[in-house]
Design a protein around this motif. Sequence first.
Motif, mmCIF file in Angstrom:
data_model
loop_
_atom_site.group_PDB
_atom_site.id
_atom_site.type_symbol
_atom_site.label_atom_id
_atom_site.label_comp_id
_atom_site.label_asym_id
_atom_site.label_seq_id
_atom_site.Cartn_x
_atom_site.Cartn_y
_atom_site.Cartn_z
ATOM 1 N N ASP A 169 -2.272 4.009 9.405
ATOM 2 C CA ASP A 169 -2.810 2.695 9.079
ATOM 3 C C ASP A 169 -2.415 2.346 7.647
ATOM 4 O OD1 ASP A 169 -4.182 0.374 8.860
ATOM 5 O OD2 ASP A 169 -6.183 1.249 8.926
ATOM 6 N N THR A 170 -1.571 1.353 7.501
ATOM 7 C CA THR A 170 -1.103 0.971 6.165
ATOM 8 C C THR A 170 -1.843 -0.235 5.610
ATOM 9 O OG1 THR A 170 0.625 -0.414 7.153
ATOM 10 C CG2 THR A 170 1.199 1.871 6.620
ATOM 11 N N VAL A 171 -2.740 -0.821 6.361
ATOM 12 C CA VAL A 171 -3.491 -1.985 5.912
ATOM 13 C C VAL A 171 -4.806 -1.527 5.294
ATOM 14 C CG1 VAL A 171 -4.609 -4.128 6.603
ATOM 15 C CG2 VAL A 171 -2.454 -3.446 7.673
ATOM 16 N N LYS A 172 -4.972 -1.787 4.025
ATOM 17 C CA LYS A 172 -6.190 -1.385 3.337
ATOM 18 C C LYS A 172 -7.336 -2.326 3.702
ATOM 19 C CE LYS A 172 -3.820 0.637 -0.653
ATOM 20 N NZ LYS A 172 -3.661 0.603 -2.140
ATOM 21 N N THR A 173 -8.504 -1.760 3.864
ATOM 22 C CA THR A 173 -9.683 -2.554 4.244
ATOM 23 C C THR A 173 -10.573 -2.854 3.052
ATOM 24 O OG1 THR A 173 -10.942 -0.551 4.777
ATOM 25 C CG2 THR A 173 -9.687 -1.589 6.561
ATOM 26 N N THR A 174 -10.250 -2.290 1.889
ATOM 27 C CA THR A 174 -11.039 -2.543 0.688
ATOM 28 C C THR A 174 -10.126 -2.947 -0.467
ATOM 29 O OG1 THR A 174 -10.954 -0.226 -0.046
ATOM 30 C CG2 THR A 174 -12.793 -0.875 1.391
ATOM 31 N N PHE A 175 -10.726 -3.457 -1.530
ATOM 32 C CA PHE A 175 -9.999 -3.760 -2.757
ATOM 33 C C PHE A 175 -10.913 -3.455 -3.929
ATOM 34 C CE2 PHE A 175 -12.576 -7.497 -2.406
ATOM 35 C CZ PHE A 175 -12.704 -8.021 -3.692
ATOM 36 N N GLN A 176 -10.370 -3.521 -5.124
ATOM 37 C CA GLN A 176 -11.146 -3.269 -6.328
ATOM 38 C C GLN A 176 -10.918 -4.382 -7.340
ATOM 39 O OE1 GLN A 176 -9.927 0.586 -7.786
ATOM 40 N NE2 GLN A 176 -10.944 1.709 -6.142
ATOM 41 N N ASN A 177 -11.952 -4.677 -8.100
ATOM 42 C CA ASN A 177 -11.809 -5.565 -9.246
ATOM 43 C C ASN A 177 -11.368 -4.762 -10.459
ATOM 44 O OD1 ASN A 177 -12.504 -8.195 -8.336
ATOM 45 N ND2 ASN A 177 -14.632 -7.577 -8.168
ATOM 46 N N PRO A 178 -10.621 -5.377 -11.396
ATOM 47 C CA PRO A 178 -10.118 -6.749 -11.348
ATOM 48 C C PRO A 178 -8.914 -6.882 -10.423
ATOM 49 C CG PRO A 178 -9.373 -5.684 -13.345
ATOM 50 C CD PRO A 178 -10.291 -4.702 -12.670
ATOM 51 N N VAL A 179 -8.690 -8.088 -9.931
ATOM 52 C CA VAL A 179 -7.563 -8.302 -9.020
ATOM 53 C C VAL A 179 -6.269 -8.590 -9.775
ATOM 54 C CG1 VAL A 179 -8.891 -8.954 -6.997
ATOM 55 C CG2 VAL A 179 -8.354 -10.693 -8.695
ATOM 56 N N TRP A 180 -6.366 -9.219 -10.943
ATOM 57 C CA TRP A 180 -5.195 -9.432 -11.794
ATOM 58 C C TRP A 180 -5.637 -9.918 -13.163
ATOM 59 C CZ3 TRP A 180 -5.082 -12.289 -6.948
ATOM 60 C CH2 TRP A 180 -5.649 -13.564 -7.033
ATOM 61 N N ASP A 181 -4.728 -9.930 -14.115
ATOM 62 C CA ASP A 181 -5.003 -10.439 -15.455
ATOM 63 C C ASP A 181 -5.092 -11.962 -15.413
ATOM 64 O OD1 ASP A 181 -5.196 -8.074 -16.755
ATOM 65 O OD2 ASP A 181 -3.213 -8.129 -17.679
ATOM 66 N N GLY A 182 -5.799 -12.534 -16.391
ATOM 67 C CA GLY A 182 -5.863 -13.980 -16.476
ATOM 68 C C GLY A 182 -7.250 -14.457 -16.866
ATOM 69 N N ALA A 183 -7.367 -15.767 -16.960
ATOM 70 C CA ALA A 183 -8.640 -16.381 -17.330
ATOM 71 C C ALA A 183 -8.759 -17.731 -16.639
ATOM 72 C CB ALA A 183 -8.728 -16.545 -18.844
ATOM 73 N N ASP A 184 -9.979 -18.279 -16.640
ATOM 74 C CA ASP A 184 -10.250 -19.592 -16.055
ATOM 75 C C ASP A 184 -9.690 -19.695 -14.634
ATOM 76 O OD1 ASP A 184 -11.233 -20.248 -18.634
ATOM 77 O OD2 ASP A 184 -9.230 -20.796 -19.263
ATOM 78 N N PRO A 185 -10.037 -18.773 -13.757
ATOM 79 C CA PRO A 185 -9.379 -18.729 -12.442
ATOM 80 C C PRO A 185 -9.774 -19.892 -11.534
ATOM 81 C CG PRO A 185 -11.196 -17.179 -12.506
ATOM 82 C CD PRO A 185 -11.057 -17.727 -13.896
ATOM 83 N N ILE B 145 -20.199 -6.965 -10.252
ATOM 84 C CA ILE B 145 -19.849 -5.638 -9.745
ATOM 85 C C ILE B 145 -18.855 -4.950 -10.688
ATOM 86 C CG2 ILE B 145 -18.782 -4.410 -7.818
ATOM 87 C CD1 ILE B 145 -19.797 -6.669 -5.999
ATOM 88 N N PRO B 146 -19.103 -3.690 -11.026
ATOM 89 C CA PRO B 146 -18.220 -2.983 -11.975
ATOM 90 C C PRO B 146 -16.788 -2.858 -11.473
ATOM 91 C CG PRO B 146 -20.282 -1.790 -11.650
ATOM 92 C CD PRO B 146 -20.243 -2.867 -10.611
ATOM 93 N N ALA B 147 -15.858 -2.780 -12.395
ATOM 94 C CA ALA B 147 -14.452 -2.555 -12.054
ATOM 95 C C ALA B 147 -14.295 -1.197 -11.390
ATOM 96 C CB ALA B 147 -13.592 -2.623 -13.313
ATOM 97 N N GLY B 148 -13.368 -1.141 -10.424
ATOM 98 C CA GLY B 148 -13.062 0.120 -9.774
ATOM 99 C C GLY B 148 -13.898 0.438 -8.557
ATOM 100 N N LYS B 149 -14.966 -0.301 -8.314
ATOM 101 C CA LYS B 149 -15.793 -0.059 -7.134
ATOM 102 C C LYS B 149 -15.140 -0.686 -5.902
ATOM 103 C CE LYS B 149 -20.410 -0.669 -5.192
ATOM 104 N NZ LYS B 149 -21.790 -1.151 -5.420
ATOM 105 N N ALA B 150 -15.093 0.068 -4.819
ATOM 106 C CA ALA B 150 -14.464 -0.429 -3.598
ATOM 107 C C ALA B 150 -15.315 -1.535 -2.973
ATOM 108 C CB ALA B 150 -14.268 0.705 -2.603
ATOM 109 N N LEU B 151 -14.674 -2.654 -2.674
ATOM 110 C CA LEU B 151 -15.335 -3.773 -2.013
ATOM 111 C C LEU B 151 -14.615 -4.069 -0.700
ATOM 112 C CD1 LEU B 151 -15.736 -6.242 -5.014
ATOM 113 C CD2 LEU B 151 -17.539 -4.927 -3.946
ATOM 114 N N ASP B 152 -15.351 -4.421 0.324
ATOM 115 C CA ASP B 152 -14.711 -4.855 1.558
ATOM 116 C C ASP B 152 -13.898 -6.112 1.297
ATOM 117 O OD1 ASP B 152 -15.807 -2.813 3.056
ATOM 118 O OD2 ASP B 152 -17.548 -3.987 3.680
#
Length: 357
Positions: free
Chosen positions: A26-42, A335-342
């Motif tokens: 299974d190559t499709v990840k079911t979770t992600f982590q913050n932050p998703v990318w650099d930037g501001a005012d998204p 939610i803290p950075a690095g925590k797995a989120l669905d």
Amino acid sequence: MLKTLLTLLAILSLSGCSKSEALPEDTVKTTFQNPVWDGADPWLVKHNNEYVYCYSANNGIALSRSKFMTQKGELKQIWRAPESGWNRACVWAPEIHFIDGHWYVYYAAGVSGPPFIHQRTGVLRSKSDGVFSDYEDMGILNTGDFPDDLSKNIWAIDMTVFQFKGKLYAVWSGWIEQKDTDATSQHLYIQEMENPYTLKGIRVLLSSPEQSWETGGPLDLNEGPEVLQNGDDVFVVYSCRESWLKEYRQGMLQLNSPDADPLNPASWTKKGPVFEGNSTVFGVGHCSFVKSPDNTEDWIIYHSKKTTEPGWDRNVRMQPFGWNPDGTPDFGRAIPAGKALDRPSGEVEIEENQTNQ
């Protein structure tokens, strides 16, 4: 001997068959982590089952188009600041909105900075209904108190627009009067629009930094207003305190009833803070709101500081939110950075379908 050899070949054959028929990993990840990318005012907006991310880059404005909330997709710079003119520098916090068959981008810019005393708001319009089409500069908006005299225009940033009861409104952060220092308090203003690139009437002071939770630092700010609509309920979620400090947080204005006049400040009730940082997430600010791919979840997209040190080194995060019994949004805890989120509901299925095609 022949029998032994045939048996060995049969075993090897079965072994090879078993290997070739094994299911792929299974190559499709079911979770992600913050932050998703650099930037501001998204600014992230969902349109026709795609997510358009609008941001400032290289003294211009760029877009990303993707099927996924958590991943940037195809990229294109749609506009670069001119070499001369009122908007040649300091391009800040662009937003893109689809209105009556065109895309409109609202952004702040100035002739120079620091000090950032020249910031005004401009508008771009797409030449077709495609988000990656060419854009034309529709000019500067008069955010001052004299609609017929652009020379008396007043500092304005972070403009957003929304439609309500058949009318179009603009909300932004501005100064009461033009100053020669950017150490000036910021307020929220609202004004009706004649069309997506022209303001109508005069601006109305909607909110000032007055509550204890939106004051107390070196500079009182109300900025980054974003409109959240849920049925007939209308909310303006905005940033307060100082953007360069860990105390940056979110307040909220709620329209008192569906029949209330948005241009009447008495029609709004202020609450806060409704979303703020904690011991591991610093300076929660300037957000946008989108539905998940299958439209079953609400998500807040926001930026936060990378450290507790004063400054504007920030990254982009996202997390789901719910609703209180009284109909107000419940953004929960940052939610803290690095925590797995669905991943947002429906996103995994989209990627699996793409993988299997």
